[in-house]
Design an enzyme around this catalytic site. Structure first.
Site, PDB file in Angstrom:
ATOM      1  N   THR A  27      -7.326 -36.205 -16.149  1.00  7.54           N
ATOM      2  CA  THR A  27      -8.547 -36.969 -15.925  1.00  7.54           C
ATOM      3  C   THR A  27      -9.537 -36.659 -17.036  1.00  7.54           C
ATOM      4  OG1 THR A  27      -9.543 -35.226 -14.580  1.00  7.54           O
ATOM      5  CG2 THR A  27      -8.280 -36.915 -13.421  1.00  7.54           C
ATOM      6  N   ALA A  60      -8.640 -30.838 -15.588  1.00  3.69           N
ATOM      7  CA  ALA A  60     -10.049 -31.083 -15.283  1.00  3.69           C
ATOM      8  C   ALA A  60     -10.861 -30.698 -16.510  1.00  3.69           C
ATOM      9  CB  ALA A  60     -10.479 -30.256 -14.075  1.00  3.69           C
ATOM     10  N   VAL A  86      -7.618 -26.352 -17.269  1.00  2.00           N
ATOM     11  CA  VAL A  86      -8.929 -26.647 -17.853  1.00  2.00           C
ATOM     12  C   VAL A  86      -8.738 -27.397 -19.174  1.00  2.00           C
ATOM     13  CG1 VAL A  86     -11.077 -25.693 -18.741  1.00  2.00           C
ATOM     14  CG2 VAL A  86      -9.971 -24.643 -16.749  1.00  2.00           C
ATOM     15  N   LYS A  87      -9.334 -28.572 -19.239  1.00  4.30           N
ATOM     16  CA  LYS A  87      -9.223 -29.446 -20.407  1.00  4.30           C
ATOM     17  C   LYS A  87     -10.389 -29.165 -21.347  1.00  4.30           C
ATOM     18  CE  LYS A  87      -7.832 -34.307 -20.980  1.00  4.30           C
ATOM     19  NZ  LYS A  87      -7.852 -35.612 -20.289  1.00  4.30           N
ATOM     20  N   VAL A  88     -10.058 -28.808 -22.593  1.00  7.13           N
ATOM     21  CA  VAL A  88     -11.047 -28.354 -23.564  1.00  7.13           C
ATOM     22  C   VAL A  88     -10.931 -29.194 -24.836  1.00  7.13           C
ATOM     23  CG1 VAL A  88     -11.866 -26.376 -24.910  1.00  7.13           C
ATOM     24  CG2 VAL A  88     -10.855 -26.008 -22.641  1.00  7.13           C
TER      25      VAL A  88
END
Length: 218
Positions: A27, A60, A86-88
């Protein structure tokens, strides 16, 4: 190959999961906004709802662009559920954050990758996934699939454990070509996954089988 669905729509996620082929969800803020999900509490609750549907791998995304705030946001996202990745973003502070998240045992997905050099940095920092955006490269007359091939080769050269997650996948041929190249993961809209079902010979063959069966029982 793992299939991730790129959406925040719960019905689409359930449909893909019920097919038995879904391995995860990606997402981003744009997809959340598309579903009308706004506000920190609502967004976190929505991530939890997604986690309750799938078995693992829910990316996310942090909103911050500085290291300290990215770490704060990422740790909060990771607390939502063990399935959270965790999307960075691929920026200097993002690479620094990925290194620290990795040290803390928090899985990461390095997003907005458009070059093999960026992918190399992400792998060296310990990213769990790297997300090259092939469709967006195609949009500017650059072959996005060539980037996938280059990253896979580099990772194989040095046995990096970072998985290549082909993102911005627009159609079934993107998906098939990524599979041919050996991409670990593809994330795409539901229509790309269901598009794999389609073939005119399947349709005509099934119609013939059903017609013959009807004749035999009339």
């Amino acid at each position: 190959m793992k299939f991730f669905i790129d959406t925040a729509n719960l019905n689409e996620i359930k449909e893909a999961y019920d097919m038995g082929v879904l391995d995860g969800v990606t997402t981003n803020p744009s997809l959340m906004a598309k579903e009308g999900i706004t506000g920190d509490a609502n967004i976190k609750a929505h991530y939890k709802a997604i986690c309750d549907i799938v078995d693992n791998n829910v990316s996310a995304e942090v909103i911050a662009t500085d290291y300290e705030t990215m770490m704060k946001e990422g740790r909060e996202l990771a607390k939502i559920d063990d399935k959270i990745v965790v999307k960075v973003p691929m920026i200097k502070d993002g690479v620094k954050a990925i290194k620290q998240f990795s040290a803390e045992g928090i899985r990461t997905n390095c997003t907005l990758v458009f070059s093999s050099g960026q992918a190399l940095l992400a792998a060296k920092a310990g990213a769990s996934y790297v997300s090259p955006f092939i469709g967006r490269l195609d949009d500017i007359s650059t072959d996005g699939l060539t980037l996938i091939e280059d990253i896979i080769r580099i990772y194989d050269n040095y046995a990096y454990e970072t998985e290549v997650l082909a993102a911005s996948v627009r159609h079934t041929m993107h998906l098939i070509e990524c599979a041919n190249m050996g991409a670990d993961v593809v994330t795409c809209p539901l229509k790309v996954i269901t598009g794999l079902l389609k073939h005119p010979l399947t349709d005509s063959g099934l119609a013939q089988f059903l017609a013959d069966h009807k004749k035999g029982n009339s």
